[in-house]
Design a protein around this motif. Structure first.
Motif, short mmCIF file in Angstrom:
data_model
loop_
_atom_site.label_atom_id
_atom_site.label_comp_id
_atom_site.label_asym_id
_atom_site.label_seq_id
_atom_site.Cartn_x
_atom_site.Cartn_y
_atom_site.Cartn_z
N ASN A 1 0.81 -1.22 0.00
CA ASN A 1 0.00 0.00 0.00
C ASN A 1 0.84 1.27 0.00
OD1 ASN A 1 -2.47 -1.36 0.02
ND2 ASN A 1 -2.40 -1.61 2.24
N ASP A 2 2.12 1.17 0.41
CA ASP A 2 2.98 2.34 0.51
C ASP A 2 3.98 2.44 -0.64
OD1 ASP A 2 1.81 3.07 2.94
OD2 ASP A 2 3.14 1.71 4.05
N ARG A 3 4.07 1.40 -1.45
CA ARG A 3 5.08 1.39 -2.50
C ARG A 3 4.79 2.42 -3.59
NH1 ARG A 3 5.15 -5.12 -3.43
NH2 ARG A 3 6.16 -5.71 -1.45
N PRO A 4 5.80 3.14 -4.03
CA PRO A 4 5.61 4.07 -5.15
C PRO A 4 5.55 3.32 -6.48
CG PRO A 4 7.90 4.07 -4.47
CD PRO A 4 7.18 3.18 -3.49
N CYS A 5 5.02 3.96 -7.46
CA CYS A 5 5.06 3.44 -8.83
C CYS A 5 6.46 3.75 -9.38
CB CYS A 5 3.99 4.12 -9.67
SG CYS A 5 3.95 3.60 -11.39
N ILE A 6 7.19 2.74 -9.82
CA ILE A 6 8.57 2.92 -10.26
C ILE A 6 8.65 2.76 -11.78
CG2 ILE A 6 10.96 2.12 -10.06
CD1 ILE A 6 10.32 1.09 -7.29
N ILE A 7 9.16 3.81 -12.42
CA ILE A 7 9.31 3.82 -13.88
C ILE A 7 10.79 3.70 -14.22
CG2 ILE A 7 8.93 5.13 -16.01
CD1 ILE A 7 6.69 6.63 -14.49
N ALA A 8 11.17 2.67 -14.95
CA ALA A 8 12.57 2.48 -15.34
C ALA A 8 12.94 3.45 -16.46
CB ALA A 8 12.79 1.05 -15.81
N MET A 9 14.14 4.00 -16.37
CA MET A 9 14.69 4.84 -17.45
C MET A 9 16.02 4.22 -17.87
SD MET A 9 14.12 8.75 -16.14
CE MET A 9 15.38 8.58 -14.87
N HIS B 1 0.81 9.36 -16.39
CA HIS B 1 -0.65 9.23 -16.26
C HIS B 1 -1.04 7.79 -15.95
CE1 HIS B 1 -1.59 13.15 -18.67
NE2 HIS B 1 -1.11 13.38 -17.48
N ARG B 2 -0.29 6.84 -16.53
CA ARG B 2 -0.59 5.44 -16.27
C ARG B 2 -0.31 5.10 -14.80
NH1 ARG B 2 1.29 2.00 -21.12
NH2 ARG B 2 3.34 1.97 -20.13
N CYS B 3 0.77 5.68 -14.25
CA CYS B 3 1.07 5.48 -12.83
C CYS B 3 -0.02 6.11 -11.96
CB CYS B 3 2.42 6.08 -12.48
SG CYS B 3 3.81 4.93 -12.66
N GLU B 4 -0.47 7.31 -12.33
CA GLU B 4 -1.50 7.97 -11.54
C GLU B 4 -2.80 7.16 -11.55
OE1 GLU B 4 -1.82 12.36 -11.85
OE2 GLU B 4 -0.13 12.21 -13.23
N ASP B 5 -3.13 6.58 -12.69
CA ASP B 5 -4.32 5.72 -12.76
C ASP B 5 -4.16 4.51 -11.86
OD1 ASP B 5 -5.47 7.43 -14.58
OD2 ASP B 5 -4.84 6.29 -16.35
N ARG B 6 -2.93 3.95 -11.81
CA ARG B 6 -2.66 2.79 -10.97
C ARG B 6 -2.82 3.14 -9.49
NH1 ARG B 6 2.12 1.32 -13.62
NH2 ARG B 6 1.45 -0.17 -15.15
N MET B 7 -2.39 4.37 -9.14
CA MET B 7 -2.46 4.79 -7.75
C MET B 7 -3.90 4.87 -7.25
SD MET B 7 0.45 7.71 -8.23
CE MET B 7 -0.38 8.87 -7.14
N LYS B 8 -4.85 5.11 -8.16
CA LYS B 8 -6.25 5.26 -7.77
C LYS B 8 -6.93 3.90 -7.55
CE LYS B 8 -6.56 9.48 -10.53
NZ LYS B 8 -7.14 10.11 -11.74
N GLN B 9 -6.29 2.82 -8.04
CA GLN B 9 -6.90 1.49 -7.92
C GLN B 9 -6.53 0.88 -6.58
OE1 GLN B 9 -5.50 -0.70 -11.31
NE2 GLN B 9 -6.41 0.69 -12.79
N PRO B 10 -7.48 0.23 -5.90
CA PRO B 10 -7.20 -0.40 -4.60
C PRO B 10 -6.26 -1.60 -4.75
CG PRO B 10 -9.39 -1.01 -5.38
CD PRO B 10 -8.89 0.04 -6.32
N ILE B 11 -5.38 -1.80 -3.78
CA ILE B 11 -4.47 -2.95 -3.75
C ILE B 11 -5.25 -4.20 -3.35
CG2 ILE B 11 -2.38 -3.91 -2.72
CD1 ILE B 11 -1.79 -1.59 -4.47
N ARG B 12 -5.09 -5.27 -4.11
CA ARG B 12 -5.78 -6.52 -3.81
C ARG B 12 -4.84 -7.48 -3.09
NH1 ARG B 12 -9.17 -7.73 -9.40
NH2 ARG B 12 -10.45 -5.84 -9.34
#
Length: 433
Positions: free
Chosen positions: A379-387, A422-433
């Protein structure tokens, strides 16, 4: 030039670009890859230079036999670029190894500068794909000159360098700067407009010239060896010389107060279009005696949109590129120079998104991502984008296997960056299962 200007300003370095007279302003080719090469070379020039300057030269190497001339669409030409600095330099032996993967100059000379040298390897491949070659001339303690050529179709259609405005024809300008490259750059910009130009290395010589000649425009560096640019403006604006328009050059963010004696401000390194627009504004009235008062550029950062972002990237040039793109998209980011710094920042602040470079000193992005995934609750993990600068098959799968959520390749394209954010922001709005 803008991307490396902040780093150059912090070190007190001058930046300049000098285009030969026969260079057209429009080429047909891969803009983003040419930009990538120039950013790599200019970034290294600033990184390995503590005093002096970094200068970009561009000239026409040759026109292919049987091709159309430069004025016509479709003329295939070879262009010669040189990025020259006054930095630490390298030996001939090290120069021969410089374009091999993961090679730097002698460690005794470069121990204060991190990096893998991968940018030069990529630059070499890109140059070769554009029909050119890349090489270096260098001397220890005296600096380096990186040369490369590319082949491209050229046209002079809508060539801004050939603009002749009646308001500028016959005007007399002086350029006051202690740096010869900067003076040469500005003279090359102004002369095609039909203006007469003289150059002076300090304020006192400029004042003597004004006594002997009628001057319409003085382009003055904010810092001169014998006085400040503002001091020179005050001396010029005595009753006798009140007709002279004065433009002050300074780096964005410089702590220089606006002044009533200054007609306009120019951000360094000065762009041709910016100078042209300023000159037209100053001479737009019938007699040219009433300069338009221009405010000093506002350098305050726009507000962020509330998403907390951490940028983990060791290369300062790449940091600036990413920060500029994020700012345009309405974001701001904290910066970590390697994986360890990123972990330390995560201990003290919660981030929604991490832009994680793969290749970094001390701890790379893959290892840092594994540790984040192990230590933090889902629940606390950030969305990580590889560069990553690599764009090979399997790279994306390797990043995702390490626990990253998304992937973006370098050089970063702003539309792609916006998409993954934006894809990460959409992911953040979804509940963790």
């Amino acid at each position: 030039m803008d991307i490396v200007s902040a780093q150059a300003a912090a070190k007190g370095l001058e930046l300049a670009y000098i285009l030969e007279k026969d260079i057209p302003t429009t080429l047909s080719g891969d803009e983003s890859r040419l930009r990538q090469i120039l950013i790599n070379l200019l970034g290294n020039a600033v990184k390995f230079t503590e005093h002096g300057e970094a200068v970009l030269f561009v000239g026409l190497a040759y026109k292919e036999v049987g091709s159309a001339n430069c004025d016509a669409v479709g003329g295939l030409n070879e262009f010669h670029f040189i990025v020259k600095d006054t930095g630490i330099g390298i030996t001939q032996d090290d120069a021969e190894k410089l374009f091999q993967p993961f090679t730097q100059g002698d460690s005794s000379k470069t121990k204060n500068f991190s990096g893998t040298g991968l940018g030069l390897v990529i630059s070499k491949r890109l140059v070769e794909l554009m029909g050119g070659r890349i090489w270096i001339e260098s001397e220890i303690g005296k600096g380096s000159a990186f040369h490369f050529t590319i082949k491209a179709e050229a046209t002079r259609e809508n060539d801004a360098q050939n603009v002749r405005d009646q308001a500028l024809l016959g005007k007399r300008a002086i350029i006051v700067s202690d740096n010869k490259s900067v003076r040469t750059m500005l003279s090359r910009i102004i002369s095609p407009w039909g203006m007469a130009v003289n150059e002076y290395p300090n304020g006192n010589e400029a004042l003597e010239a004004i006594k002997l000649d009628e001057i319409d425009l003085a382009i003055v560096d904010a810092v001169l060896p014998d006085m400040s640019g503002i001091d020179l403006a005050h001396r010029i604006k005595s009753k006798r010389y009140s007709r002279v328009n004065i433009a002050i050059m300074s780096y964005v963010g410089s702590n220089i107060q606006s002044d009533d004696f200054v007609s306009g401000w120019l951000a360094k390194p000065v762009k041709s279009q910016s100078l042209h627009n300023l000159a037209l504004k100053l001479f737009s009235t019938e007699n040219g005696l009433k300069p338009t008062r221009l405010k000093k550029p506002d350098t305050k950062i726009e507000h962020e949109n509330g998403v907390s972002i951490l940028l983990a990237e060791d290369n300062m040039v790449n940091q600036k590129v990413a920060q500029m793109m994020l700012k345009r998209l309405g974001y701001r980011a904290d910066v970590a120079a390697n994986g360890l710094e990123a972990l330390n920042l995560l201990d003290n602040k919660k981030y929604n998104i991490i832009l994680m470079d793969i290749q970094m000193p001390q701890m790379d992005g893959l290892e840092a991502t594994r540790i984040i995934r192990e230590k933090m609750h889902p629940n606390d993990r950030p969305c990580i984008i590889a560069m990553t600068a690599y764009a090979l098959n399997g790279d994306k799968e390797g990043c995702l296997k390490a626990g990253m959520d998304d992937y973006i390749s370098k050089p970063i394209q702003i539309k792609e960056l916006e998409r993954v954010l934006h894809r990460c922001e959409d992911r953040m709005k979804q509940p963790i299962r």
